[in-house]
Scaffold this active site. Structure first.
Site, PDB file in Angstrom:
ATOM      1  N   CYS A  38     -38.369  91.768 -27.111  1.00 40.68           N
ATOM      2  CA  CYS A  38     -39.156  91.984 -28.352  1.00 40.68           C
ATOM      3  C   CYS A  38     -40.170  93.398 -27.802  1.00 40.68           C
ATOM      4  O   CYS A  38     -40.481  93.668 -26.489  1.00 40.68           O
ATOM      5  CB  CYS A  38     -40.181  90.654 -28.589  1.00 40.68           C
ATOM      6  SG  CYS A  38     -41.477  90.999 -29.641  1.00 40.68           S
ATOM      7  N   SER A  40     -43.152  93.436 -28.236  1.00 35.25           N
ATOM      8  CA  SER A  40     -44.464  93.444 -27.453  1.00 35.25           C
ATOM      9  C   SER A  40     -44.254  93.136 -25.846  1.00 35.25           C
ATOM     10  O   SER A  40     -45.427  93.483 -25.080  1.00 35.25           O
ATOM     11  CB  SER A  40     -44.864  91.902 -28.018  1.00 35.25           C
ATOM     12  OG  SER A  40     -44.873  91.808 -29.490  1.00 35.25           O
ATOM     13  N   HIS A  43     -44.756  96.704 -25.117  1.00 32.90           N
ATOM     14  CA  HIS A  43     -46.348  97.056 -24.846  1.00 32.90           C
ATOM     15  C   HIS A  43     -47.128  96.666 -23.802  1.00 32.90           C
ATOM     16  O   HIS A  43     -47.992  97.386 -23.361  1.00 32.90           O
ATOM     17  CB  HIS A  43     -47.034  96.106 -26.247  1.00 32.90           C
ATOM     18  CG  HIS A  43     -46.583  97.112 -27.618  1.00 32.90           C
ATOM     19  ND1 HIS A  43     -46.927  98.188 -27.918  1.00 32.90           N
ATOM     20  CD2 HIS A  43     -46.556  96.170 -28.771  1.00 32.90           C
ATOM     21  CE1 HIS A  43     -46.451  98.366 -29.236  1.00 32.90           C
ATOM     22  NE2 HIS A  43     -46.279  97.096 -29.904  1.00 32.90           N
TER      23      HIS A  43
HETATM   24  N1  NAD Z   1     -47.759  89.914 -35.061  1.00 36.60           N
HETATM   25  C1  NAD Z   1     -47.103  89.734 -34.214  1.00 36.60           C
HETATM   26  O1  NAD Z   1     -47.397  88.279 -34.094  1.00 36.60           O
HETATM   27  C2  NAD Z   1     -45.919  90.126 -33.772  1.00 36.60           C
HETATM   28  C3  NAD Z   1     -45.126  89.452 -33.036  1.00 36.60           C
HETATM   29  C4  NAD Z   1     -44.023  90.103 -32.679  1.00 36.60           C
HETATM   30  C5  NAD Z   1     -43.877  91.586 -32.284  1.00 36.60           C
HETATM   31  N2  NAD Z   1     -44.725  92.048 -32.967  1.00 36.60           N
HETATM   32  C6  NAD Z   1     -44.981  93.625 -32.898  1.00 36.60           C
HETATM   33  O2  NAD Z   1     -44.078  94.020 -33.913  1.00 36.60           O
HETATM   34  C7  NAD Z   1     -43.716  95.150 -33.861  1.00 36.60           C
HETATM   35  C8  NAD Z   1     -42.239  95.299 -33.977  1.00 36.60           C
HETATM   36  O3  NAD Z   1     -41.721  94.671 -32.835  1.00 36.60           O
HETATM   37  P1  NAD Z   1     -39.966  94.783 -32.804  1.00 36.60           P
HETATM   38  O4  NAD Z   1     -39.569  93.949 -31.712  1.00 36.60           O
HETATM   39  O5  NAD Z   1     -39.432  94.582 -34.135  1.00 36.60           O
HETATM   40  O6  NAD Z   1     -39.804  96.328 -32.580  1.00 36.60           O
HETATM   41  P2  NAD Z   1     -38.571  97.464 -32.320  1.00 36.60           P
HETATM   42  O7  NAD Z   1     -38.825  98.362 -31.424  1.00 36.60           O
HETATM   43  O8  NAD Z   1     -37.053  96.522 -32.329  1.00 36.60           O
HETATM   44  O9  NAD Z   1     -38.672  97.997 -34.044  1.00 36.60           O
HETATM   45  C9  NAD Z   1     -39.488  98.931 -34.336  1.00 36.60           C
HETATM   46  C10 NAD Z   1     -38.548  99.691 -35.457  1.00 36.60           C
HETATM   47  O10 NAD Z   1     -39.636 100.846 -36.007  1.00 36.60           O
HETATM   48  C11 NAD Z   1     -38.837 101.954 -36.227  1.00 36.60           C
HETATM   49  N3  NAD Z   1     -39.975 103.102 -36.200  1.00 36.60           N
HETATM   50  C12 NAD Z   1     -40.308 103.774 -35.061  1.00 36.60           C
HETATM   51  N4  NAD Z   1     -41.307 104.732 -35.778  1.00 36.60           N
HETATM   52  C13 NAD Z   1     -41.104 104.695 -37.039  1.00 36.60           C
HETATM   53  C14 NAD Z   1     -41.931 105.538 -37.975  1.00 36.60           C
HETATM   54  N5  NAD Z   1     -42.839 106.535 -37.661  1.00 36.60           N
HETATM   55  N6  NAD Z   1     -41.694 105.336 -39.141  1.00 36.60           N
HETATM   56  C15 NAD Z   1     -40.559 104.295 -39.635  1.00 36.60           C
HETATM   57  N7  NAD Z   1     -40.097 103.328 -38.678  1.00 36.60           N
HETATM   58  C16 NAD Z   1     -40.304 103.588 -37.265  1.00 36.60           C
HETATM   59  C17 NAD Z   1     -37.931 102.108 -35.147  1.00 36.60           C
HETATM   60  O11 NAD Z   1     -36.799 102.894 -35.423  1.00 36.60           O
HETATM   61  C18 NAD Z   1     -37.308 100.707 -34.975  1.00 36.60           C
HETATM   62  O12 NAD Z   1     -36.349 100.304 -35.950  1.00 36.60           O
HETATM   63  C19 NAD Z   1     -44.250  95.664 -32.357  1.00 36.60           C
HETATM   64  O13 NAD Z   1     -45.479  96.229 -32.518  1.00 36.60           O
HETATM   65  C20 NAD Z   1     -44.328  94.208 -31.732  1.00 36.60           C
HETATM   66  O14 NAD Z   1     -45.188  94.269 -30.938  1.00 36.60           O
HETATM   67  C21 NAD Z   1     -45.815  91.331 -33.570  1.00 36.60           C
HETATM   68 ZN    ZN Z   2     -42.684  89.186 -29.325  1.00 30.27          ZN
END
Ligand code: NAD
Ligand code: ZN
Ligand code: ZN
Length: 362
Positions: A38, A40, A43
């Site tokens: 993930c 995170s 991060h």
């Molecule tokens: N709120 C929560 O409880 C929670 C839980 C898990 C993950 N997260 C967070 O969610 C986010 C996404 O996680 P993930 O594992 O899916 O990440 P990931 O890296 O797999 O996906 C991110 C996507 O964003 C796209 N992207 C990057 N910059 C962009 C832009 N400027 N415009 C449009 N698209 C863009 C990338 O191409 C990718 O497809 C992270 O910040 C993660 O920490 C939050």
């Molecule tokens: Zn996660």
């Protein structure tokens, strides 16, 4: 056992032999079956979410119970389980008030002064991330971090439900309630965003617009339910969404965690609509927003943490969704890798070249 250890921030993880303790009261020892990767975790590696090294990351696991500690009643050896970071105490106002995912005890670990659950080869303690640390062959978890699942659920796909799927589906199903026919935008089509998108499809949203900068993600997004796609690298994505929706969407989910995309999410939200912030913005950064825009158009801006889950209730339901064909997980896995390929996986994630990557343990 073998584990990928974060010895410093902004450095590759190191594959090491570490030791794991026997299960204490209320604890369960698992053989890790699979762990999704993930953003995170990345991060934490970047220092955007501070966690002191040495630490073992990984928080999207499935596994098989090997041993149980004193007083454990919910699990027995051989059970298939998913682990989740939102373990709960059961007695605080959040747990008893029906929002156990907000339980403040979830990162506490063993009581102060206890032996560390995991130690390095030198005998020094290694921090266990969120009571899980699934970038390791075994996991020692409080029983309230785990849920038993059906034996007929493939464990590689089950792991995705541990974080990304629960976060995304739950954002759409629990944090907000999307009425059938509503217009929905998902910014960021990683594991989390693709799960929001599927949640929107499952509840019968009308328009579902996927926004990303990687054109190759759009075939996948369409396959999983997107009706339209916007490439944020080609022109202004806010203008594109305004045009597609005739003035802004009913729900916009930010699933990346960048300041500009959070601002875009609020700008793409239509009058009376809701912007749902799911991506984690680095904790040192602030997001300037127009309060006048939010007030005068009565927009709502809400955070969504771990899909507002009650995971022992939600996760078995999501598995039923998968097994009856409503939730599509096979397509979300872009590669299955070994533990010692984990740094390559983070390189691909940095470049946006993966959907969900899953570590498979033998
Ligand atoms: N709120 C929560 O409880 C929670 C839980 C898990 C993950 N997260 C967070 O969610 C986010 C996404 O996680 P993930 O594992 O899916 O990440 P990931 O890296 O797999 O996906 C991110 C996507 O964003 C796209 N992207 C990057 N910059 C962009 C832009 N400027 N415009 C449009 N698209 C863009 C990338 O191409 C990718 O497809 C992270 O910040 C993660 O920490 C939050
Ligand atoms: Zn996660
Ligand atoms: Zn609690």
């Amino acid at each position: 056992m073998k584990a990928a250890v974060m010895r410093a921030t902004n450095a590759p993880l190191e594959i090491e032999d570490v030791t794991i303790d026997d299960p204490g009261p209320g604890e369960v020892l698992l053989a890790t079956a699979a762990s999704g990767i993930c953003h995170s975790d990345l991060h934490v590696m970047n220092g955007d979410l501070p966690m002191p090294p040495p630490c073992i990351l990984g928080h999207e696991p499935s596994g098989i119970v090997e041993e149980i500690g004193e007083g454990v009643t919910d699990f027995k050896p051989g059970d298939h389980v998913i682990g989740c970071i939102t373990n709960w105490c059961g007695v605080c106002k959040f747990c008893t008030g029906g929002r156990p995912y907000l339980c403040p005890s979830q990162f506490d670990g063993r009581p102060d002064g206890s032996k560390s659950r995991i130690c390095g080869a030198d005998g020094n303690p290694i921090l266990q991330f969120a009571n899980l640390s699934s970038f390791a062959e075994k996991m020692l978890c409080p029983e309230r971090s785990l849920v038993k699942i059906r034996d007929d659920m493939p464990l590689d796909r089950a792991s995705l439900i541990g974080c990304g799927v629960t976060t995304g589906l739950g954002a759409a199903l629990n944090t907000v309630h999307i009425p059938a026919g509503a217009s929905v935008v998902v910014i960021g089509c990683g594991g989390v965003g693709l799960s929001v998108l599927q949640g929107a499809r499952i509840v019968g949203a009308g328009q579902i617009i996927a926004v990303d900068t990687q054109a190759w993600k759009f075939d996948l997004a369409k396959d999983l339910g997107a009706t339209d796609c916007v490439n944020a690298k080609e022109g202004d994505p806010v203008a594109a969404v305004q045009e597609l929706t005739g003035g802004g969407a009913d729900f916009v989910f930010e699933c990346i965690g960048l300041v500009p995309t959070v601002q875009q999410a609020v700008a793409m939200t239509g009058r009376g609509g809701t912007a749902v912030l799911v991506g984690v913005v680095p904790i040192t950064e602030m997001v300037p927003l127009s309060a006048a825009d939010i007030v005068l158009q009565e927009k709502k801006v809400v955070g969504s943490y771990m899909g507002s889950n009650r995971f022992r209730f939600d996760m078995p339901k999501y598995i039923d969704f998968y097994l009856d064909g409503r939730l599509r997980l096979d397509e979300m896995i872009s590669s299955r890798i070994k533990l010692d390929e984990v740094n390559d996986a983070f390189d691909l994630m940095r470049k946006g070249e993966a959907a969900r990557q899953v570590i498979i343990f033998d």
